[in-house]
Motif scaffolding. Structure first.
Motif, mmCIF file in Angstrom:
data_model
loop_
_atom_site.group_PDB
_atom_site.id
_atom_site.type_symbol
_atom_site.label_atom_id
_atom_site.label_comp_id
_atom_site.label_asym_id
_atom_site.label_seq_id
_atom_site.Cartn_x
_atom_site.Cartn_y
_atom_site.Cartn_z
ATOM 1 N N TYR A 98 44.410 24.250 15.446
ATOM 2 C CA TYR A 98 44.550 25.520 14.743
ATOM 3 C C TYR A 98 44.639 26.653 15.756
ATOM 4 N N LEU A 99 45.723 27.423 15.704
ATOM 5 C CA LEU A 99 45.962 28.500 16.654
ATOM 6 C C LEU A 99 45.538 29.830 16.047
ATOM 7 N N PHE A 100 44.558 30.480 16.692
ATOM 8 C CA PHE A 100 44.042 31.760 16.207
ATOM 9 C C PHE A 100 44.608 32.881 17.074
ATOM 10 N N GLU A 101 45.563 33.644 16.520
ATOM 11 C CA GLU A 101 46.118 34.781 17.249
ATOM 12 C C GLU A 101 45.253 36.028 17.105
ATOM 13 N N ARG A 102 44.223 35.934 16.309
ATOM 14 C CA ARG A 102 43.202 36.968 16.188
ATOM 15 C C ARG A 102 41.849 36.268 16.065
ATOM 16 N N THR A 103 40.776 37.037 16.100
ATOM 17 C CA THR A 103 39.428 36.487 15.970
ATOM 18 C C THR A 103 39.031 36.455 14.501
ATOM 19 N N THR A 119 39.557 17.990 15.255
ATOM 20 C CA THR A 119 39.757 19.355 14.756
ATOM 21 C C THR A 119 39.603 20.295 15.940
ATOM 22 N N VAL A 120 40.709 20.911 16.358
ATOM 23 C CA VAL A 120 40.745 21.701 17.585
ATOM 24 C C VAL A 120 41.006 23.162 17.247
ATOM 25 N N PHE A 121 40.186 24.056 17.819
ATOM 26 C CA PHE A 121 40.392 25.496 17.695
ATOM 27 C C PHE A 121 40.912 26.025 19.029
ATOM 28 N N GLU A 122 42.019 26.741 18.972
ATOM 29 C CA GLU A 122 42.604 27.349 20.167
ATOM 30 C C GLU A 122 43.001 28.781 19.849
ATOM 31 N N GLY A 123 42.770 29.697 20.791
ATOM 32 C CA GLY A 123 43.166 31.083 20.617
ATOM 33 C C GLY A 123 44.382 31.420 21.462
ATOM 34 N N ARG A 157 36.339 20.986 18.150
ATOM 35 C CA ARG A 157 36.578 21.003 19.584
ATOM 36 C C ARG A 157 37.154 22.349 19.981
ATOM 37 N N ILE A 158 36.575 22.938 21.017
ATOM 38 C CA ILE A 158 37.070 24.198 21.565
ATOM 39 C C ILE A 158 37.977 23.862 22.749
ATOM 40 N N ASP A 159 39.253 24.182 22.636
ATOM 41 C CA ASP A 159 40.218 23.927 23.703
ATOM 42 C C ASP A 159 41.142 25.137 23.765
ATOM 43 N N THR A 160 40.719 26.160 24.505
ATOM 44 C CA THR A 160 41.328 27.479 24.376
ATOM 45 C C THR A 160 41.396 28.197 25.716
ATOM 46 N N PRO A 161 42.389 27.897 26.545
ATOM 47 C CA PRO A 161 42.453 28.484 27.892
ATOM 48 C C PRO A 161 42.590 30.007 27.918
ATOM 49 N N GLU A 162 43.078 30.606 26.834
ATOM 50 C CA GLU A 162 43.344 32.047 26.856
ATOM 51 C C GLU A 162 42.211 32.879 26.268
#
Length: 454
Positions: A98-103, A119-123, A157-162
């Motif tokens: 899931y790509l979060f372009e905002r918080t 289940t992966v969260f990425e920003g 899972r938190i996988d969010t380099p940005e």
């Protein structure tokens, strides 16, 4: 509203247990069985009771897809607003990225659950806006602990380099369960000016990729701090900077093993922290220290229990302070780094603490010194072993009042016990084996008389 016909208790057992049954359909339709009560942790039972009468919201039923390409941050935020208006509930994220372009901001009485590592969260952020929270809570911009309460996240899972990861901010009573930490910009979990936050089950395979790379942080938002922000897609807004302490928080059942060599594993950062417990975990491979508190910052009632710090440059470093700290307990802790190219400084260092207690502690390896204390009073140490350090096993640098019993110093190149200026150490039942000198005393040192021969 779209929610499951399954009982809420069964949904929680399924997703927290990592089984990943689809919420929004029956167990038969999903192809997954619903676990029975056997082996369900007490905490999950309590959570199930809390959410027994709340709806379960399946994000897929609201057009939110975890395909790894579609940006869904705004949609998730809007769904969480609807959940908040409905009085809270369970929000389920099926397997996907899931790509979060905002918080997105979580409200009261709301629990986000996934299906485990799948289940992966990425920003996603503009290059000049990297960092900030991947996920936070409503009321982050309010004083004290008046932000969202009774909320949580489990099995993601938190996988969010940005971006950073999950940031409770001015929150009260939060549960973060079974969080898997892969890539992140700074921290997977950053607890900011909040209380009653429990992190239960946390596994970090990497530290941050920025200068601030500690996987988990107990933080305080102070005036002038320009980090710890919320990104709404266009604008960054900082957490309320009223110096609210982070207090009554627990990290337990964890492993921090950052493959990219993080500076620290756990950090108490900026401002006062109170009643922090770090328990039942392992920290490996940190370049500065496994557990760190900032130099000069106040702290009260810090407990480190059942923790192994292996192959870090240092074990526990509570930076210098000439006072203002109270109540440090270190129990059942092992610190071991045998490689000389890795070990540095002291296995344990602390300063400025009244009422500290160390018991069942082992420091083993090529550290410069085993344990260093200064500016300490009411220090009790028992069942402590230091082996293999190059200088002093126990160094009471200056102005330390301590009692040392049932201790061992072995294979140390310097002194077994060093008592510096203004220090007063009472010791007994201490064994020296292969140390340069048993005792070096610049200040006054007292030795308990040996027990009478039987």
């Amino acid at each position: 509203m779209s929610y499951s016909g399954l009982r809420r208790r069964d949904v929680l057992r399924t997703v927290i247990g990592g089984c990943g049954a689809l919420v929004g359909c029956t167990a038969a339709e999903s192809g997954a069985s619903v676990p029975t009560a056997t082996g369900v942790p007490t905490e999950v039972e309590a959570l199930a009771d809390q959410f027994e009468d709340r709806p379960v919201w399946n994000v897929e039923a609201h057009g939110i897809t975890g395909d790894g390409r579609t940006k869904v941050g705004h949609a998730v935020h809007e769904l969480l607003e609807a959940v908040d208006r409905a009085g809270g509930g369970i929000v389920y994220f099926p397997p996907g990225r899931y790509l979060f372009e905002r918080t997105p901001l979580v409200g009261d009485e709301t629990f986000l659950v996934g299906a485990g590592r799948s289940t992966v969260f990425e920003g996603t952020r503009y290059i000049w806006e990297r960092g900030g929270a991947l996920l936070s809570n409503r009321g982050y911009d309010q004083p004290g602990y008046t932000g969202a309460s009774n909320w949580g996240v489990a099995n993601v899972r938190i996988d969010t380099p940005e971006t950073n990861g999950i940031m409770p901010a001015h929150a009260d009573t939060v549960r973060l369960e079974n969080i898997y930490g892969d890539a992140t910009y700074c921290h997977h979990i950053d607890i900011v000016s909040s209380r009653n936050v429990v992190v239960d089950g946390y596994w970090a395979s990497r530290g941050g990729d920025s200068v601030s790379d500690t996987p988990i942080q107990f933080d305080v938002q102070q005036t002038g701090i320009t980090r710890n922000g919320i990104w709404d897609g266009e604008t960054r807004t900082l957490v309320m900077d009223d110096d609210t302490p982070t207090k009554a928080c627990t990290l337990r059942d964890f492993e921090i093993a950052p493959k990219n060599g993080a500076t620290c594993g756990v950090q108490l950062h900026r401002g006062k922290t109170e009643s922090i417990t770090i328990a039942d975990g392992t920290i490996l491979g940190c370049q500065y220290t496994a557990i760190r508190a900032d130099r000069g910052e106040p702290l009260a009632d810090l407990t480190i229990d059942g923790v192994s710090c292996i192959d870090n440059a240092r074990g526990i470093t509570l930076g210098y302070s000439d006072g203002g700290r109270r109540g440090v307990t270190i129990d059942d802790v092992t610190i071991r780094t045998t490689e000389r190219g890795v070990a540095a400084g002291a296995g344990i260092y602390a300063a400025g603490v009244d009422e500290a207690d160390l018991s069942n502690v082992t420091v083993d390896g090529a550290f410069a010194s085993g344990i260093i204390f200064e500016e300490m009073s009411d220090l009790e140490m028992s069942d402590v072993t230091v082996t293999g350090v190059t200088r002093q096993a126990f160094r009471f640098r200056e102005n330390v009042e301590a009692t040392l019993t049932r201790a061992r110093a072995a294979d140390c190149g310097g002194a077994g016990i060093y008592s510096g200026e203004g220090s007063r150490v009472t010791y007994g039942d201490v064994t020296f084996d292969g140390v340069g000198r048993e005792i070096v005393a610049d200040g006054e040192i007292q030795k308990e008389p040996a027990p009478p021969a039987s």
